[in-house]
Structure formats: structure tokens, C-alpha cells
Motif scaffolding. Structure first.
Motif, PDB file in Angstrom:
ATOM      1  N   LEU A  75       0.835  -1.201   0.000  1.00 42.10           N
ATOM      2  CA  LEU A  75       0.000   0.000   0.000  1.00 42.10           C
ATOM      3  C   LEU A  75       0.872   1.254   0.000  1.00 42.10           C
ATOM      4  O   LEU A  75       0.581   2.230  -0.699  1.00 42.10           O
ATOM      5  N   TYR A  76       1.962   1.213   0.741  1.00 41.73           N
ATOM      6  CA  TYR A  76       2.897   2.330   0.764  1.00 41.73           C
ATOM      7  C   TYR A  76       3.446   2.582  -0.637  1.00 41.73           C
ATOM      8  O   TYR A  76       3.466   3.715  -1.114  1.00 41.73           O
ATOM      9  N   ALA A  77       3.872   1.523  -1.311  1.00 42.33           N
ATOM     10  CA  ALA A  77       4.424   1.652  -2.670  1.00 42.33           C
ATOM     11  C   ALA A  77       3.388   2.193  -3.643  1.00 42.33           C
ATOM     12  O   ALA A  77       3.719   2.940  -4.567  1.00 42.33           O
ATOM     13  N   GLN A  78       2.144   1.842  -3.424  1.00 43.51           N
ATOM     14  CA  GLN A  78       1.062   2.300  -4.303  1.00 43.51           C
ATOM     15  C   GLN A  78       0.867   3.817  -4.223  1.00 43.51           C
ATOM     16  O   GLN A  78       0.479   4.449  -5.200  1.00 43.51           O
ATOM     17  N   TYR A  79       1.152   4.403  -3.069  1.00 42.49           N
ATOM     18  CA  TYR A  79       0.886   5.828  -2.874  1.00 42.49           C
ATOM     19  C   TYR A  79       2.135   6.696  -2.761  1.00 42.49           C
ATOM     20  O   TYR A  79       2.059   7.853  -2.364  1.00 42.49           O
ATOM     21  N   THR A  80       3.272   6.159  -3.115  1.00 39.52           N
ATOM     22  CA  THR A  80       4.469   6.996  -3.121  1.00 39.52           C
ATOM     23  C   THR A  80       4.799   7.400  -4.545  1.00 39.52           C
ATOM     24  O   THR A  80       4.436   6.713  -5.501  1.00 39.52           O
ATOM     25  N   LYS A  81       5.489   8.520  -4.672  1.00 36.81           N
ATOM     26  CA  LYS A  81       5.905   8.964  -5.995  1.00 36.81           C
ATOM     27  C   LYS A  81       7.317   9.511  -5.907  1.00 36.81           C
ATOM     28  O   LYS A  81       7.757  10.022  -4.872  1.00 36.81           O
ATOM     29  N   GLU A  82       8.025   9.371  -6.971  1.00 36.94           N
ATOM     30  CA  GLU A  82       9.394   9.858  -7.033  1.00 36.94           C
ATOM     31  C   GLU A  82       9.377  11.328  -7.415  1.00 36.94           C
ATOM     32  O   GLU A  82       8.655  11.745  -8.315  1.00 36.94           O
ATOM     33  N   THR A  83      10.173  12.111  -6.702  1.00 37.22           N
ATOM     34  CA  THR A  83      10.290  13.530  -7.022  1.00 37.22           C
ATOM     35  C   THR A  83      11.734  13.822  -7.400  1.00 37.22           C
ATOM     36  O   THR A  83      12.635  13.051  -7.110  1.00 37.22           O
ATOM     37  N   GLU A  84      11.920  14.960  -8.025  1.00 41.12           N
ATOM     38  CA  GLU A  84      13.241  15.332  -8.505  1.00 41.12           C
ATOM     39  C   GLU A  84      13.499  16.794  -8.177  1.00 41.12           C
ATOM     40  O   GLU A  84      12.603  17.629  -8.275  1.00 41.12           O
ATOM     41  N   TYR A  85      14.708  17.083  -7.760  1.00 40.37           N
ATOM     42  CA  TYR A  85      15.097  18.466  -7.505  1.00 40.37           C
ATOM     43  C   TYR A  85      16.583  18.600  -7.706  1.00 40.37           C
ATOM     44  O   TYR A  85      17.300  17.618  -7.800  1.00 40.37           O
ATOM     45  N   LYS A  86      17.062  19.847  -7.772  1.00 39.51           N
ATOM     46  CA  LYS A  86      18.486  20.106  -7.930  1.00 39.51           C
ATOM     47  C   LYS A  86      19.057  20.572  -6.609  1.00 39.51           C
ATOM     48  O   LYS A  86      18.441  21.370  -5.913  1.00 39.51           O
ATOM     49  N   ARG A  87      20.219  20.043  -6.269  1.00 36.23           N
ATOM     50  CA  ARG A  87      20.897  20.433  -5.038  1.00 36.23           C
ATOM     51  C   ARG A  87      22.099  21.313  -5.404  1.00 36.23           C
ATOM     52  O   ARG A  87      22.865  20.976  -6.302  1.00 36.23           O
ATOM     53  N   PHE A  88      22.242  22.428  -4.681  1.00 34.98           N
ATOM     54  CA  PHE A  88      23.377  23.315  -4.885  1.00 34.98           C
ATOM     55  C   PHE A  88      24.329  23.124  -3.724  1.00 34.98           C
ATOM     56  O   PHE A  88      23.934  23.225  -2.563  1.00 34.98           O
ATOM     57  N   LEU A  89      25.588  22.830  -4.017  1.00 30.82           N
ATOM     58  CA  LEU A  89      26.563  22.549  -2.975  1.00 30.82           C
ATOM     59  C   LEU A  89      27.905  23.125  -3.375  1.00 30.82           C
ATOM     60  O   LEU A  89      28.346  22.980  -4.519  1.00 30.82           O
ATOM     61  N   VAL A  90      28.552  23.797  -2.447  1.00 29.37           N
ATOM     62  CA  VAL A  90      29.915  24.289  -2.659  1.00 29.37           C
ATOM     63  C   VAL A  90      30.768  23.599  -1.623  1.00 29.37           C
ATOM     64  O   VAL A  90      30.569  23.742  -0.427  1.00 29.37           O
ATOM     65  N   ALA A  91      31.746  22.817  -2.095  1.00 30.97           N
ATOM     66  CA  ALA A  91      32.602  22.050  -1.182  1.00 30.97           C
ATOM     67  C   ALA A  91      34.033  22.567  -1.251  1.00 30.97           C
ATOM     68  O   ALA A  91      34.452  23.158  -2.182  1.00 30.97           O
TER      69      ALA A  91
END
Length: 91
Positions: A75-91
Motif C-alpha cells: 500500500l505504501y508503494a502504491q501511494y508513493t511517488k518519485e520527485t526530482e530536484y536540484k541540489r546546490f553545494l559548494v565544497a
């Protein structure tokens, strides 16, 4: 923008982030002093000149996704969705 300009901009960003961390540490320290005094006085509300300080317990109810996933994985898998975003990082 040239490589030199980018380098200068990144350096300035790193310096400002360091300043931000120092300020945040100082803010946290001052907040902790005020909270400790309020706990010492046993109050949740404090009038300090023209300022009102509140330090109250807040209760909330949240959905426990880890427990739900463990007990109802399909049921959990049925109601989850993959999202996408960009991460900004300065190392």
C-alpha cells in the motif's frame, strides 16, 4: 563570467556562509540563555520591555511513514511517488 569571476564569487559565498554559521551560533546561544531563564522562572511567556517572548510546548500529530511502510509495504508503494530536484553545494 570568467573563471576568475566565478572563483571570486564562490570565495565570497563561502565567506558569507561562514559568517552566517557564526551568527547562527550566537543567535542559538542567546536563545538558550533566554529559554533557561524562562525555565528557571517556570513561565511560558515573558515580557521583556516592548518584546513578548514565548517558549511553549507544541504538540502535533504526524503520520509515521516508517511504521506504515514496514507493516503495509504494498500500500505504501502504491501511494508513493518519485520527485526530482536540484541540489546546490559548494565544497
Amino acid at each position: 563570467m570568467s573563471a576568475k569571476d566565478i572563483n571570486k564569487t564562490v570565495k565570497e559565498l563561502k565567506e558569507l556562509k561562514a559568517m552566517q554559521e557564526e551568527l547562527q551560533a550566537e543567535i542559538t546561544s542567546l536563545e538558550d540563555i533566554i529559554k533557561a531563564e524562562m525555565l528557571n522562572r517556570g513561565c511560558e511567556s515573558l515580557q521583556a520591555g516592548c518584546f513578548k517572548v514565548l517558549y511553549k510546548t507544541v504538540k502535533t500529530t504526524r503520520f509515521d511513514t516508517k511504521a506504515f511502510r514496514a507493516t503495509h509495504s504494498e500500500l505504501y508503494a502504491q501511494y508513493t511517488k518519485e520527485t526530482e530536484y536540484k541540489r546546490f553545494l559548494v565544497a
